[in-house]
Design a protein around this motif. Sequence first.
Motif, PDB file in Angstrom:
ATOM      1  N   LEU A 139       0.814  -1.210   0.000  1.00  0.00           N
ATOM      2  CA  LEU A 139       0.000   0.000   0.000  1.00  0.00           C
ATOM      3  C   LEU A 139       0.851   1.266   0.000  1.00  0.00           C
ATOM      4  O   LEU A 139       0.330   2.365  -0.184  1.00  0.00           O
ATOM      5  N   GLU A 140       2.171   1.113   0.181  1.00  0.00           N
ATOM      6  CA  GLU A 140       3.053   2.268   0.125  1.00  0.00           C
ATOM      7  C   GLU A 140       3.127   2.782  -1.306  1.00  0.00           C
ATOM      8  O   GLU A 140       3.044   2.011  -2.264  1.00  0.00           O
ATOM      9  N   LEU A 141       3.264   4.096  -1.460  1.00  0.00           N
ATOM     10  CA  LEU A 141       3.375   4.691  -2.790  1.00  0.00           C
ATOM     11  C   LEU A 141       4.676   4.264  -3.447  1.00  0.00           C
ATOM     12  O   LEU A 141       5.664   4.000  -2.775  1.00  0.00           O
ATOM     13  N   GLY A 142       4.677   4.203  -4.766  1.00  0.00           N
ATOM     14  CA  GLY A 142       5.867   3.814  -5.513  1.00  0.00           C
ATOM     15  C   GLY A 142       5.703   2.447  -6.140  1.00  0.00           C
ATOM     16  O   GLY A 142       4.689   1.769  -5.970  1.00  0.00           O
ATOM     17  N   ALA A 143       6.740   2.065  -6.885  1.00  0.00           N
ATOM     18  CA  ALA A 143       6.710   0.789  -7.600  1.00  0.00           C
ATOM     19  C   ALA A 143       7.053  -0.365  -6.656  1.00  0.00           C
ATOM     20  O   ALA A 143       7.833  -0.210  -5.726  1.00  0.00           O
ATOM     21  N   HIS A 144       6.454  -1.505  -6.936  1.00  0.00           N
ATOM     22  CA  HIS A 144       6.717  -2.734  -6.185  1.00  0.00           C
ATOM     23  C   HIS A 144       7.134  -3.806  -7.180  1.00  0.00           C
ATOM     24  O   HIS A 144       6.580  -3.902  -8.273  1.00  0.00           O
TER      25      HIS A 144
END
Length: 136
Positions: A39-44
């Motif tokens: 749920l953290e912003l950015g790419a996974h």
Amino acid sequence: EEVKGAGVFGSFESSVGSFGSQKITLNWHSITDRMFDFLELGAHRLDCRGALQEHDRSSGRLITRALRIVVQGHTTSGELGKLEKNATTDSSTEMEITYIKIELDGKNILELDKLNYIYRVNGKDQLADTRRALGL
């Protein structure tokens, strides 16, 4: 896309060199810390590995092949699911894929990077001319 018009004797479907939306859904049996990392912003990025068994008709033996799939993207939704006694939560996370790479026995059979104009099939660069034309 459908191609039709002057100079074409009929219409036909053709690849125009772009891809539509691709998503992956991760299903969770229970709520965990790892689920919230997505749920953290950015790419996974996910690195998934498997062992595929194939039947070799000539020898009659099973052959095990290594499969590796790498996907990267951004989370588009997350469902907490439900909390019931003696049941899974059925939580899920959905990601929009911007990068995917598939290797079979260490051989790169597909690589698609939508943000960097990379599209390789069986190790062959399908967009080299496009990147050159765009000065990339």
